[in-house]
Design a protein around this motif. Structure first.
Motif, short mmCIF file in Angstrom:
data_model
loop_
_atom_site.label_atom_id
_atom_site.label_comp_id
_atom_site.label_asym_id
_atom_site.label_seq_id
_atom_site.Cartn_x
_atom_site.Cartn_y
_atom_site.Cartn_z
N ALA A 2 0.85 -1.19 0.00
CA ALA A 2 0.00 0.00 0.00
C ALA A 2 0.89 1.24 0.00
CB ALA A 2 -0.92 0.00 1.22
N LYS A 3 0.74 2.07 -1.03
CA LYS A 3 1.56 3.26 -1.21
C LYS A 3 0.79 4.52 -0.79
CE LYS A 3 4.98 1.23 -3.70
NZ LYS A 3 6.41 1.29 -3.38
N LYS A 62 1.21 11.86 -6.84
CA LYS A 62 2.21 10.81 -7.06
C LYS A 62 2.03 9.67 -6.04
CE LYS A 62 5.63 14.08 -8.84
NZ LYS A 62 6.96 14.71 -8.62
N LEU A 63 2.05 8.45 -6.54
CA LEU A 63 2.12 7.28 -5.66
C LEU A 63 3.56 7.14 -5.21
CD1 LEU A 63 -0.03 4.81 -7.77
CD2 LEU A 63 -0.58 5.57 -5.46
N ARG A 64 3.77 6.95 -3.91
CA ARG A 64 5.14 6.96 -3.42
C ARG A 64 5.27 6.21 -2.10
NH1 ARG A 64 6.14 12.57 -0.34
NH2 ARG A 64 6.87 11.01 1.13
N ASP A 65 6.52 5.90 -1.76
CA ASP A 65 6.84 5.31 -0.47
C ASP A 65 6.83 6.39 0.60
OD1 ASP A 65 7.23 2.79 -1.60
OD2 ASP A 65 9.35 3.19 -2.00
N ALA A 66 6.87 5.96 1.85
CA ALA A 66 7.01 6.88 2.96
C ALA A 66 8.46 7.37 3.03
CB ALA A 66 6.62 6.20 4.26
N GLU A 119 -5.07 8.73 -9.72
CA GLU A 119 -4.03 9.00 -10.70
C GLU A 119 -4.51 8.57 -12.09
OE1 GLU A 119 0.72 8.44 -10.66
OE2 GLU A 119 -0.41 6.56 -10.67
N GLN A 120 -5.13 7.40 -12.18
CA GLN A 120 -5.63 6.92 -13.48
C GLN A 120 -6.75 7.80 -14.02
OE1 GLN A 120 -6.58 2.70 -13.60
NE2 GLN A 120 -4.93 2.22 -12.17
#
Length: 492
Positions: A7-8, A14-18, A201-202
């Motif tokens: 889970a990002k 933007k989808l991203r890491d912590a 995002e999509q």
């Protein structure tokens, strides 16, 4: 058991890491084992999400009146993507939230998506401007109008019990109103929050309009959102205790708050109820292991028919039997509770009920034989007085308490003698009698003779300790609007 994708976070488009790629384990309630990893947001991550939402509201046209059509188009596009991903929603609801397969098609996924459709339908009925006409007040003629505009940046803090349903209730309404949103789901169910970022995002939502943050600490991100002056409104669903803390902390920046909190709702079966025994037998608190704020966890029955009610309930529990707790059984509507902590909490209330002098009619045990997860069998207490803690406090588990009453007045008194007022029900052969009782219940919604009082086009919320404000329907969108008066005088 399925292993879920990581889970990002979703911040500023933007989808991203912590920060530091920090993660935490997601524990599955069916097995008690790790079923996935989730980004563990830091304070800096949350700060970035707030800043992004603030910029998107202040510096883009998202909130502008002329952009309402584009907002609606994007919300519809997002709805289409969620429909395409309905299988993933079902899997997440089962694996993260512990939903039984037979419950997925109800509150967890299908009802949530139907509620989304209702928001889209009622959007056309929202009042954005009212023309109040001309008034000459103290020799100062003015043409007055009221315009309704979005509040601003919204923090949506959501629970683990029916996550997709509550996420839809808050996020869709806020976006349609023209607000920007930071969604903060519970750490038990981060995937059901993360999917919003992926699909936003999509869908092409502008950067910052929707942000998603979560972390291993259930409170840290929420406390930061509540304290930050850049956040204009907190929409929270959860316990009454946490709701009080949000009100207190939010007061420092004069936050506007919507609170949908706990419940101890009563179902009143009057003495003339048709099919009295069947009505009692169908009152078992088993759907999603009783983990619902609006569940009817107190059953009120006439003292003159108390023995009949107990016999019907006993038969009902025996008939339900062991038809629960299997992951792949499509007819099951009850699985585990969500976590070890919740299992211990519910079991402590069961022990408390025994200590208070109530009698177990059914259940009362944790069920390790169901697997390594957090299973508690359907439980029913009789010989309950409304003053007992098991009758006054929200247990949030599969525990029904049965309370006798003398007459209609006594039933109303018992139903109202609680800190809560979220939902309830009345059953009678006389619909006028039943509605008269319903009108006197201090509760946000009441079902009369099985009427569906909770739906996506109806306002939902509570009285007293069950919260303030309304979600769903036109009222749910209006929660995210503020009114502005414009009075135009005659030019000099």
């Amino acid at each position: 058991m399925t292993t879920l994708p990581d889970a990002k976070l979703y911040i500023d488009g933007k989808l991203r890491d912590a920060e530091g790629s920090k993660t935490f384990d997601v524990i599955g309630p069916w097995t008690g084992e790790v079923v996935g990893k989730a980004a563990d947001a830091s304070s800096a991550d949350v700060d970035e999400a707030i800043a992004a939402a603030r910029r998107a509201f202040d510096d883009t046209g998202w909130a502008d009146p002329e952009n309402r059509g584009e907002r609606l188009r994007l919300v519809k596009k997002l709805r289409e993507l969620f429909e395409e991903n309905k299988g993933r929603l079902a899997e997440l609801s089962r694996v993260e939230a512990g939903a039984a397969l037979g419950a997925v098609a109800m509150a967890h996924v299908d009802n949530a998506n139907l509620g989304w459709d209702d928001y889209i339908k009622v959007f056309e009925e929202v009042t954005w401007e009212e023309d109040l006409g001309q008034r000459d007040f103290r020799n100062m003629p003015s043409h007055r109008k009221i315009v309704y505009e979005p509040v601003g940046v919204v923090a949506a803090i959501t629970p683990w019990n029916v996550p997709h349903y509550v996420n839809v209730g808050k996020v869709v309404a806020a976006l349609l109103a023209g607000c920007t949103v930071i969604l903060k789901p519970a750490p038990d169910t981060p995937g059901l929050g993360a999917i919003w970022g992926e699909l936003a995002e999509q869908a092409g939502l502008p950067a910052g309009v929707l942000n998603v943050v979560f972390g291993s600490d259930p409170a840290a991100a929420g406390e930061q959102l509540v304290a930050d002056p850049r956040v204009d409104l907190i929409s929270f669903t959860g316990s009454t205790g946490v709701g009080k803390r949000i009100m207190e902390a939010g007061a420092q920046t004069l936050k506007r708050v919507f609170l949908e909190l706990g419940g101890k709702s009563a179902k009143i079966v009057l003495d003339d109820a048709p099919n009295f025994a069947r009505e009692c037998a169908q009152s078992l608190l088993v759907f999603h292991a009783g983990q619902g704020c609006a569940v009817q966890s107190r059953l009120l029955v006439p003292r003159a028919r108390y023995d009949e009610a107990k016999a019907a309930l006993k038969a009902g529990y025996e008939g339900f039997g062991d038809n629960w707790g299997r992951f792949d059984e499509p007819t099951h509507i009850m699985g585990p509770v969500v976590s070890k902590r919740q299992q211990e909490r519910v079991m402590s209330y069961i022990e408390l009920g025994k200590e208070e002098g109530a009698t177990l009619l059914a259940g009362g045990n944790a069920r390790q034989d169901k697997g390594g997860g957090y299973f508690i069998e359907p439980t029913c207490f009789i010989d309950v007085d409304n003053s007992m803690r098991i009758a006054q406090e929200e247990i949030f588990g599969p525990v029904l308490v049965v309370i006798p009453f003398e007459d209609d007045e006594d039933a109303i008194r018992i139903a109202n003698e609680t800190p809560y007022g979220l939902s309830g029900g009345v059953v009678s052969a006389d619909p006028v009698r039943a509605e008269n009782v319903a009108r006197r219940l201090r509760s946000g919604s009441v079902s009369v003779n099985g009427g569906m009082c909770i739906a996506g086009d109806l306002p939902f919320g509570g009285f007293k300790g069950s919260g303030m404000g309304r979600e769903w329907g036109i009222a749910g969108i209006e929660e995210f609007l503020d009114s502005k008066v414009i009075a135009v005088g005659q030019a000099a």
